[in-house]
Motif scaffolding. Sequence first.
Motif, PDB file in Angstrom:
ATOM      1  N   ARG A 278      57.902  12.513  36.346  1.00 30.38           N
ATOM      2  CA  ARG A 278      56.569  12.992  36.734  1.00 30.38           C
ATOM      3  C   ARG A 278      56.719  14.140  37.726  1.00 30.38           C
ATOM      4  O   ARG A 278      57.552  14.068  38.650  1.00 30.38           O
TER       5      ARG A 278
ATOM      6  N   ASP B 100      54.048   6.585  33.092  1.00 30.99           N
ATOM      7  CA  ASP B 100      52.670   6.939  33.436  1.00 30.99           C
ATOM      8  C   ASP B 100      52.114   6.035  34.536  1.00 30.99           C
ATOM      9  O   ASP B 100      51.401   6.490  35.438  1.00 30.99           O
TER      10      ASP B 100
ATOM     11  N   LYS C  74      51.470  16.228  33.880  1.00 34.08           N
ATOM     12  CA  LYS C  74      51.830  14.816  33.816  1.00 34.08           C
ATOM     13  C   LYS C  74      53.330  14.577  33.725  1.00 34.08           C
ATOM     14  O   LYS C  74      53.825  13.555  34.206  1.00 34.08           O
ATOM     15  N   TYR C  75      54.051  15.527  33.092  1.00 30.26           N
ATOM     16  CA  TYR C  75      55.457  15.271  32.774  1.00 30.26           C
ATOM     17  C   TYR C  75      56.346  16.438  33.187  1.00 30.26           C
ATOM     18  O   TYR C  75      55.926  17.603  33.165  1.00 30.26           O
TER      19      TYR C  75
END
Length: 290
Positions: free
Chosen positions: A145, A200, A224-225
């Motif tokens: 993340r 997540d 997000k990644y």
Amino acid sequence: MSETDEGKRLLLKGGLVGGLALAAAASTAREAAAQSAPNSLLRTVLDRGKLIVGTGSTNAPWHFEDEKGQLVGMDITMGRILAKGLFDDASKVEFVRQDAAQRIPNINTGKVDIVIQFMTMSPARAQLIAFSRPYYVEGIALLTRPDSDKKSFDALLKAGSSARVSILQNVDAEASVKKVLPQSTVMQLDSQANVILALDSKRADAAAVDLSTVWWLAKRHPEKYADAGKSWNTMLYGAGMKQGDPDWVRFVNTTFDIAIFGHQNELYDAAVKDYFGAEPPQRQPGLPRF
């Protein structure tokens, strides 16, 4: 002077550009087919006027449906590259959607001309089918993340046993992670979706997934990644063909080589950027590097 004599003069005295231009103009698909072995699939495909490719439809970035329901992805692009090489038209290809278990049977029964479906090359499979040259080198990589203090591989390594890594459950899962993060805590989960869901939900600091998945998700969802910057355990992806047809295999290999390392690389380069968010390989004149 006759046209034949003029052609010879150009080939002998006109240099590389003039000679290649004349040779290209004199060569047609049917003439090329006629020079292949009578029983070669190369001749059959050229006479038919389209290529038939077995592939999947549910695994981004390799083969999946876009918002219009059209098949796209890196495997799909490799099929279009072959159609372009065969007919100078990337659209002259029919994609047969198939389950991964149908890949080798559909090759050997002749349902498809070739399978391009992120198939890992192995000696066991090479006893059953012929493989093309590799068109991608897959591996395990670490998805993290961007807001994590363990975003990078160095940070994960430094964290020791407090670094939690999720991975799809299999016999080699723990050993695969421990190969690069020997002190990490490994979480084996029952599906790839749950492997990423653990990241997540912050149950995991990193998800060990395919490098292509890391590139795809980090490009599509950078908020997000992130790519931790570590990959290992190389696996070769190749296209599968029926054995016993060297003309067809040579054509496929030559077309792939030209797309990856040569001068007809527009389709390949666009796909690499779009699906992986990566820069295509550098092509430098001089000694070959492949």
